[in-house]
Design an enzyme around this catalytic site. Structure first.
Site, PDB file in Angstrom:
ATOM      1  N   ASP A 122      -0.923 -31.000   8.982  1.00 52.17           N
ATOM      2  CA  ASP A 122      -0.501 -32.075   9.883  1.00 52.17           C
ATOM      3  C   ASP A 122       0.402 -33.015   9.093  1.00 52.17           C
ATOM      4  O   ASP A 122       0.215 -33.196   7.885  1.00 52.17           O
ATOM      5  CB  ASP A 122      -1.712 -32.839  10.415  1.00 52.17           C
ATOM      6  CG  ASP A 122      -2.527 -32.030  11.411  1.00 52.17           C
ATOM      7  OD1 ASP A 122      -1.964 -31.154  12.085  1.00 52.17           O
ATOM      8  OD2 ASP A 122      -3.742 -32.296  11.529  1.00 52.17           O
ATOM      9  N   ASP A 141       0.710 -29.444  17.858  1.00 54.69           N
ATOM     10  CA  ASP A 141      -0.054 -30.415  18.639  1.00 54.69           C
ATOM     11  C   ASP A 141       0.831 -31.055  19.717  1.00 54.69           C
ATOM     12  O   ASP A 141       0.392 -31.268  20.849  1.00 54.69           O
ATOM     13  CB  ASP A 141      -0.629 -31.505  17.736  1.00 54.69           C
ATOM     14  CG  ASP A 141      -1.600 -30.969  16.701  1.00 54.69           C
ATOM     15  OD1 ASP A 141      -2.190 -29.898  16.928  1.00 54.69           O
ATOM     16  OD2 ASP A 141      -1.751 -31.618  15.645  1.00 54.69           O
TER      17      ASP A 141
END
Length: 166
Positions: A122, A141
């Site tokens: 991430d 995401d």
């Protein structure tokens, strides 16, 4: 040359996976772990973190067996079913098809990371001065969230049209 519906869906899924994997490759190559770079002041921040759980690190503390079930086996089964569903259900509107394809592409990209690396990279973080703040997330995401938004929009439009025709 016109793409068939199936080719369009598979292509859209592949584009989602490719964009996510390219972005993660660049972050792993050029951003040191936990290094923080402000892109738009402190509103939009680039960092490099490994998430061994799901959304917002949920499940990162599970034992390895449960983690495999909930973060690998179950998502693969669901992604497989949803892929089958959109490929075979010709009645889906274009927003639903696009939305499901984004969700599948983002899901596959994150599952791929979990299989290959044991975690998901991430790297984006948004902080609008306490008014709106996100956890650290990635392109997959964003793809999943876009897909969910398109499905909600499609549902809203379908419901609105059904009420007008009633």
């Amino acid at each position: 040359m016109k793409l068939s519906r199936t080719q369009f869906i598979v292509g859209l899924i592949a584009i989602n996976i490719a964009l996510d994997q390219i972005s993660k490759f660049l972050v792993r190559a050029y951003v040191a772990p936990y290094e923080t770079t402000e892109l738009l002041g402190n509103l939009f921040i680039l960092t490099n973190v490994e998430n061994s759980g799901a959304f917002l690190s949920l499940g990162s503390d599970l034992n390895p067996t449960l983690k495999s079930i909930f973060l690998l086996i179950l998502p693969i089964a669901v992604l497989g079913y949803v892929t089958y569903y959109i490929l075979t259900n010709k009645a889906l509107d274009k927003y639903s098809v696009f939305g499901f394809a984004c969700i599948i592409g983002g899901g596959i990209a994150n599952v791929y990371d979990r299989i290959l690396y044991g975690s998901v990279t991430d790297f984006f973080h948004i902080d609008l001065g306490g008014v709106f703040k996100t956890g650290v997330f990635n392109v997959a995401d964003m793809s999943v969230m876009l897909g969910m938004g398109l499905l909600l929009y499609s549902n809203f439009i379908t419901t609105k049209n059904a009420k007008q025709n009633a």
